[in-house]
Design an enzyme around this catalytic site. Structure first.
Site, PDB file in Angstrom:
ATOM      1  N   GLU A 152       0.897  -1.314  -0.184  1.00  0.00           N
ATOM      2  CA  GLU A 152      -0.110  -0.039  -0.049  1.00  0.00           C
ATOM      3  C   GLU A 152       1.016   1.075   0.063  1.00  0.00           C
ATOM      4  O   GLU A 152       2.264   1.093   0.374  1.00  0.00           O
ATOM      5  CB  GLU A 152      -1.073  -0.081   1.333  1.00  0.00           C
ATOM      6  CG  GLU A 152      -1.733   1.082   1.420  1.00  0.00           C
ATOM      7  CD  GLU A 152      -2.771   1.490   0.402  1.00  0.00           C
ATOM      8  OE1 GLU A 152      -2.395   1.734  -0.540  1.00  0.00           O
ATOM      9  OE2 GLU A 152      -4.034   1.358   0.767  1.00  0.00           O
ATOM     10  N   ASP A 208      -2.842   5.955   6.644  1.00  0.00           N
ATOM     11  CA  ASP A 208      -3.429   7.203   7.306  1.00  0.00           C
ATOM     12  C   ASP A 208      -4.193   6.822   8.485  1.00  0.00           C
ATOM     13  O   ASP A 208      -3.952   6.702   9.827  1.00  0.00           O
ATOM     14  CB  ASP A 208      -4.075   8.334   6.163  1.00  0.00           C
ATOM     15  CG  ASP A 208      -4.615   9.514   6.724  1.00  0.00           C
ATOM     16  OD1 ASP A 208      -4.134   9.895   8.021  1.00  0.00           O
ATOM     17  OD2 ASP A 208      -5.060  10.323   6.089  1.00  0.00           O
TER      18      ASP A 208
END
Ligand code: IMP
Ligand code: MG
Length: 183
Positions: free
Chosen positions: A103, A107
């Site tokens: 990825e 966040d």
């Protein structure tokens, strides 16, 4: 519009091209050791992980499979909503296999925690995460990546796969957009 003018739209470089390549090479060597003799499949999350998948995989000196998923959290803009839907599913079966999700950024972790649960439920032997970048908010969620490229401040960044309205993915480094472009 040439690349020089695109790069002028970046206020500050956070991770350089050299730093990215060096770190991915290091992680690739960890992966060779950690997954020795195991049935490894790299699952890239489209579109942001394209660069990392291409660069990382070329440093891993062993057989592996590569597959892709595209997921989307509802809503546009710069906030995750937590509701995830699959736009493109895996082509391959992951039953009893060692899955490493690739990825671009961790966040809020909503996307990756959903994805980890989804892939685990398909009977994978293990589901781990490699994220190129991690923001401080990631500390609030139960997503624990096995490999992290860089910890960065809580700012909206672009480049090396990361976009703002689908642009800037092709920058070879990670940077913060000039403020006038989004405010
Ligand atoms: P999360 O679900 O909040 O962890 O966010 C995951 C997705 O949000 C990433 O795969 C990115 O597509 C997007 N995202 C989060 N932060 C940034 C950023 O700083 N720049 C570009 N995209 C971001
Ligand atoms: Mg995105």
């Amino acid at each position: 519009m040439d690349l020089a003018s695109v790069q002028n739209e970046i206020e500050r470089v956070i991770v350089t091209e050299e730093q990215l390549q060096k770190r991915l090479k290091e992680i690739a060597h960890h992966i060779e050791v950690d997954y020795k003799d195991q049935d490894l499949i790299l699952v890239g999350v489209l579109k942001g992980a394209v660069m990392a998948m291409a660069d990382l995989s070329r440093h891993i000196n062993r057989h592996l499979d590569m597959d892709w998923m595209a997921v989307s959290s509802y809503g546009a803009g710069t906030q995750s909503s937590g509701v995830v839907r699959i736009l493109k599913d895996l082509d391959k079966d992951i039953l009893n296999r060692e899955v490493l999700i690739i990825e671009d950024i961790l966040d809020t972790g909503l996307t990756l925690s959903w994805l980890t649960e989804n892939l685990t439920s398909r009977g994978a032997k293990s589901v781990n995460i490699l994220t190129v970048l991690r923001k401080p908010d990631a500390a609030k969620v139960s997503v624990n990546p096995k490999y992290v490229g860089f910890d960065i401040p809580s700012e909206f960044v672009v480049g090396y796969g990361l976009d703002f309205n689908e642009k800037y993915r092709n920058l070879p480094f990670i940077g913060v957009l000039a403020k006038h472009l989004y405010s």
